[in-house]
Write an enzyme that holds these catalytic residues in place. Structure first.
Site, PDB file in Angstrom:
ATOM      1  N   HIS A 169      24.841  68.062  13.380  1.00  0.00           N
ATOM      2  CA  HIS A 169      23.909  67.196  12.653  1.00  0.00           C
ATOM      3  C   HIS A 169      24.274  67.103  11.175  1.00  0.00           C
ATOM      4  O   HIS A 169      24.062  68.033  10.411  1.00  0.00           O
ATOM      5  CB  HIS A 169      22.482  67.764  12.833  1.00  0.00           C
ATOM      6  N   GLU A 181      24.108  70.951  10.410  1.00  0.00           N
ATOM      7  CA  GLU A 181      23.427  71.876  11.323  1.00  0.00           C
ATOM      8  C   GLU A 181      24.170  71.886  12.654  1.00  0.00           C
ATOM      9  O   GLU A 181      24.492  70.809  13.183  1.00  0.00           O
ATOM     10  CB  GLU A 181      21.979  71.435  11.555  1.00  0.00           C
TER      11      GLU A 181
END
Ligand SMILES: NC(=O)c1ccc[n+]([C@@H]2O[C@H](COP(=O)([O-])OP(=O)(O)OC[C@H]3O[C@@H](n4cnc5c(N)ncnc54)[C@H](O)[C@@H]3O)[C@@H](O)[C@H]2O)c1
Length: 313
Positions: A169, A181
Site C-alpha cells: 500500500h 504498508e
C-alpha cells in the site's frame, strides 16, 4: 479498539532481520519485470516509482482513452521531476524507455510482480486477480494490491496461489511519500513477505511498515475517522471549509487540511474506504456522512474530477 490492540501485540521488529536481509538479496534481484494494473493517481505514481528504480514496467488500463490519460499524467510527472532537478533529463528519458502501456492484461504473462491499483471495488479487484492468476506464468510471481481497505485474503483466495498475494500500500503521491504498508493475508508465505519488503526498501527506497489484514491497516484506520469528522463538521455548518483546513494547517502544522486532503485522495476513494471499514467494525466513527456520498453521486470526486470541497483547474 480491537485492531489496534492486536497490532500492539505484534513484535515491533521489522519483518526481516539484518541477517535475513542478506539472505534475500538474491531473491528480490529476480524481480525485474513489473506490471501495474490501473493508471489513475496511484497506478501512475507506482509505475513511476518502479521505473525510476530501474525496473521494466508495463501498465494496463481499461480503454485506450484511459491509458492515454494515465500515460500523459505519468510523463508529465517525470517532466516536472526533471524541471525541478530531482532527476536529470537523461534519467527522465531512460525512465520513459522502461515504461510500456497496454489495454490487454494478457501481456502481463512474463511479469515477476504485478501491483493492482484500480478503483477501490472488491468485485473489480477480485476479477483482476482471477485474470492475473490465469495469465502470469511465473509460479512464484508476486500478485500485490494497493487496496486501502479491502481484505487481502479475499483477493488471495480468488487465485490458485494465495501464498503469493500481498498488500503493498503506497501513499499519494507515490513518488514523494516515503511510506509503504505491507499487508500479508492469512495465506501469504513468509517468502513473499520478505521478497516484497526487500523490494520496497532496497529497490524502491521506501520505508515499509507491516499491518495486519484488517480494513484500513495502520494509516487509514487513524486517518479516515479524522477526515470523516471534518466532513461532518463542514456538513453541520459549524465552520467554513477554509476555517476547518486553516485550523489544522495553522494550528496543528498539518501540511494540508482535512478537506483539501480528502479532495487529493479522491472522495470516491475516501467513501469506499469508509464503507469497508464500517462494514468491518460497525463503529459509527467509520460511517460516511451523507454529504460525502452526495458529492460522489454528483461526480464531485475532488482534484481528479476538477471539483470537490474546492474547485481545481
Ligand atoms: N487516492 C489515494 O490517495 C490512495 C492512496 C493509497 C491507495 N489508494 C488505493 O489505490 C487504488 C486506486 O486509487 P486511485 O486513487 O489511483 O484511483 P483512480 O480513480 O485515480 O484510478 C483508478 C484507475 O483504475 C482504472 N481501472 C478501473 N478498472 C480497471 C481494470 N479492470 N483494469 C485496469 N484499470 C482499471 C481506472 O480507469 C482508473 O484510471 C484504490 O484501491 C485506492 O484505495 C488510493
Amino acid at each position: 479498539m480491537a485492531a489496534a490492540g492486536t497490532l500492539q501485540r505484534r513484535p515491533a521488529e521489522p519483518v526481516i532481520s539484518e541477517s535475513e536481509r542478506d539472505d534475500v538479496t538474491d531473491t528480490w534481484g529476480d524481480i525485474a519485470r513489473v506490471g501495474v494494473v490501473g493508471c489513475g493517481q496511484m497506478g501512475a505514481g507506482i509505475a513511476e516509482v518502479c521505473a525510476r528504480a530501474g525496473l521494466d514496467v508495463k501498465v494496463a488500463e481499461t480503454t485506450g482513452e484511459a491509458l492515454e490519460f494515465g500515460r500523459t499524467r505519468l510523463f508529465n510527472s517525470l517532466s516536472k521531476a526533471a524541471e525541478r532537478g530531482k532527476i536529470s533529463e537523461e534519467e527522465r528519458d531512460a525512465t520513459q524507455a522502461r515504461l510500456s502501456f497496454t489495454t490487454d492484461l494478457g501481456e502481463f504473462a512474463d511479469r515477476d510482480l504485478v501491483i493492482e491499483a484500480v478503483v477501490e471495488n472488491e468485485q473489480v479487484k477480485t476479477e483482476i486477480f482471477q485474470v492475473l492468476d490465469q495469465v502470469v506464468t511465473r509460479r512464484d510471481a508476486i500478485l500485490a494490491s494497493n487496496t486501502s481497505s479491502i481484505p487481502l485474503v479475499k483477493l488471495a483466495v480468488a487465485t490458485s496461489r494465495p501464498d503469493q498475494v500481498i498488500g503493498v500500500h503506497f501513499f499519494n503521491p507515490a513518488p514523494v511519500q516515503k511510506l509503504v504498508e505491507l499487508i500479508p493475508a492469512l495465506t501469504t508465505s513468509e517468502g513473499t513477505i520478505s521478497r516484497a519488503q526487500a523490494l520496497v526498501e532496497k529497490i524502491l527506497g521506501k520505508h515499509a511498515i507491516r499491518a495486519q489484514d484488517r480494513s484500513g491497516f495502520v494509516v487509514n484506520a487513524l486517518l479516515i475517522p479524522y477526515l470523516l469528522s471534518a466532513i461532518r463538521m463542514f456538513e453541520s455548518g459549524m465552520a467554513s471549509r477554509e476555517d476547518i483546513d486553516n485550523g489544522m494547517e495553522l494550528g496543528c502544522a498539518h501540511p494540508m487540511g482535512p478537506l483539501k486532503l480528502s479532495d487529493l485522495i479522491g472522495l470516491d476513494t475516501v467513501a469506499s474506504v469508509a464503507y469497508s471499514m464500517y462494514e468491518e467494525y460497525k463503529e459509527p466513527l467509520y460511517a460516511a456522512p451523507p454529504l460525502l456520498q452526495r458529492m460522489v453521486d454528483a461526480g464531485r470526486l475532488g482534484r481528479k474530477s476538477g471539483s470537490g470541497f474546492y474547485t481545481y483547474d
